[in-house]
Design an enzyme around this catalytic site. Structure first.
Site, short mmCIF file in Angstrom:
data_model
loop_
_atom_site.label_atom_id
_atom_site.label_comp_id
_atom_site.label_asym_id
_atom_site.label_seq_id
_atom_site.Cartn_x
_atom_site.Cartn_y
_atom_site.Cartn_z
N THR A 1 0.85 -1.19 0.00
CA THR A 1 0.00 0.00 0.00
C THR A 1 0.88 1.24 0.00
O THR A 1 1.90 1.29 0.70
CB THR A 1 -0.94 0.03 1.22
OG1 THR A 1 -1.82 -1.10 1.15
CG2 THR A 1 -1.78 1.30 1.25
N PHE B 1 1.09 5.28 0.76
CA PHE B 1 0.47 6.30 1.59
C PHE B 1 1.07 7.66 1.23
O PHE B 1 2.21 7.75 0.78
CB PHE B 1 0.73 6.02 3.08
CG PHE B 1 0.20 4.70 3.56
CD1 PHE B 1 -1.01 4.61 4.20
CD2 PHE B 1 0.93 3.53 3.35
CE1 PHE B 1 -1.50 3.39 4.65
CE2 PHE B 1 0.46 2.30 3.79
CZ PHE B 1 -0.76 2.23 4.43
#
Length: 358
Positions: A259, A261
């Site tokens: 992921t 960010f």
């Protein structure tokens, strides 16, 4: 045996002497950081400098001859710089909470453990906290390698005055946590995305367990910590906070789950020489409009690394296009490309330039 003991004691004394030198050097560095903080305060400059941070890690990585790994070196200096930041100014970092979520882990990875962290209930709340000065910076998820873009974050970026200051990548590792043995587990709590990413493992290892969806992995850990014969899928940090045992590590079906960010704030970040720029624009409603609007980037040989579309929510069938590109908004070629794009777009906003971590 006696010789081995003498050698061990000799080596430990050497480490003790080195530790004393390291401690002295860290404190000398901290004193200089305090002086820099005072100069920044007089000049009204931002305390946090992602560009400087990136240059420090890059320079040290180039001269590092080991045996300390690049990842370990980066982690060590993350904490040293975190301590320096806390001395210059007690920064507050807002993140999508509660504690022990992956966004919390990403924030810790970026800013270290010496700063104050402010959990927020929603992505919108993270932006609001920074806009209203409840926090200095915010950390939000923007993209997952399996699930794709986090649309709520894209929508907030389009409407918010905040800038993207930095990016963080975090491998998503899912773990089965509980106070009970695996064969005793009747319920497993986690969020829907996590269940989707651990489907095969759960089918093979806990086919009898009821899967119950909750808002976050941290919330799942909280429930598993107090409910009988329950487990959760969450992070290692969640196990520590909610006093759970780790029954199985890395149970995700794909080992390439990452992921990305973003760190958002009010300041613009100077160039580092290896940067990425994000922007959002809308196109006129005509045939070939999007093609024509992307031509300036080809003309100036600027590499577009991502393009994503979202409904603008202002008019039916009106779309925003989010782009990432290599380069900084202050680069001459990037400036020229955006100037040409601006002449064609009905809306254009550069969301920020920041160190490229890819």
């Amino acid at each position: 045996m006696e010789t081995s003991k003498i050698n061990l004691e000799t080596l430990r004394k050497k480490i003790d002497r080195l530790d004393s030198k390291i401690l002295w050097l860290i404190n000398q560095r901290a004193k200089i950081s305090l002086a820099i903080g005072r100069l920044k305060a007089k000049a009204r400059q931002a305390v946090y400098s992602p560009d400087r941070e990136s240059k420090i890690i890059s320079r040290l990585s180039k001269i590092n001859n080991g045996p300390v790994s690049p990842a370990s070196l980066s982690a060590i200096y993350r904490e040293i710089m975190s301590s320096s930041l806390s001395l210059e100014k007690p920064l507050k970092i807002s993140y999508l909470g509660p504690r022990a979520t992956f966004t919390h882990l990403a924030a810790l990875k970026k800013f270290g453990s010496s700063l104050e962290y402010v959990p927020a209930n929603t992505i919108s709340d993270v932006f609001i906290n920074v806009e209203q000065d409840t926090a200095d910076y915010g950390v939000v998820p923007v993209e997952n390698s399996i699930e794709g873009a986090i649309t709520h974050t894209l929508d907030m970026l389009a409407d918010s005055p905040l800038n993207i200051c930095a990016a963080v990548k975090l491998p998503v590792l899912h773990n089965l946590l509980s106070r009970y043995k695996k064969e005793q587990i009747k319920k497993v709590y986690s969020n829907p995305q996590v269940f989707g990413q651990c489907r095969l493992w759960l089918r093979m290892n806990l086919p009898q367990a009821e899967l119950i969806e909750v808002s976050s992995t941290a919330r799942a850990a909280e429930i598993a910590g107090r409910e009988k014969y329950s487990a959760c899928i969450a992070s290692i940090l969640a196990a520590q906070i909610y006093k759970l045992e780790i029954l199985a590590k890395s149970i995700e079906d794909s080992k390439h789950n990452v992921t990305r960010f973003l760190v958002v704030g009010k300041d613009e970040v100077p160039p580092t020489g290896k940067d990425k720029t994000s922007a959002v624009f809308s196109a006129k409603d005509r045939v070939g409009a999007l093609h024509d609007m992307l031509l300036p980037f080809k003309k100036y040989k600027i590499n577009l690394t991502k393009i994503e579309s979202r409904p603008s929510k202002k008019k039916a069938w009106d779309y925003y296009f989010f782009i990432d590109l290599e380069g900084h908004m202050q680069d001459k070629k990037v400036k020229k490309a955006f100037a040409e794009l601006n002449r064609q777009a009905t809306y254009l906003r550069i969301l920020g330039s920041y160190p490229n971590i890819d």
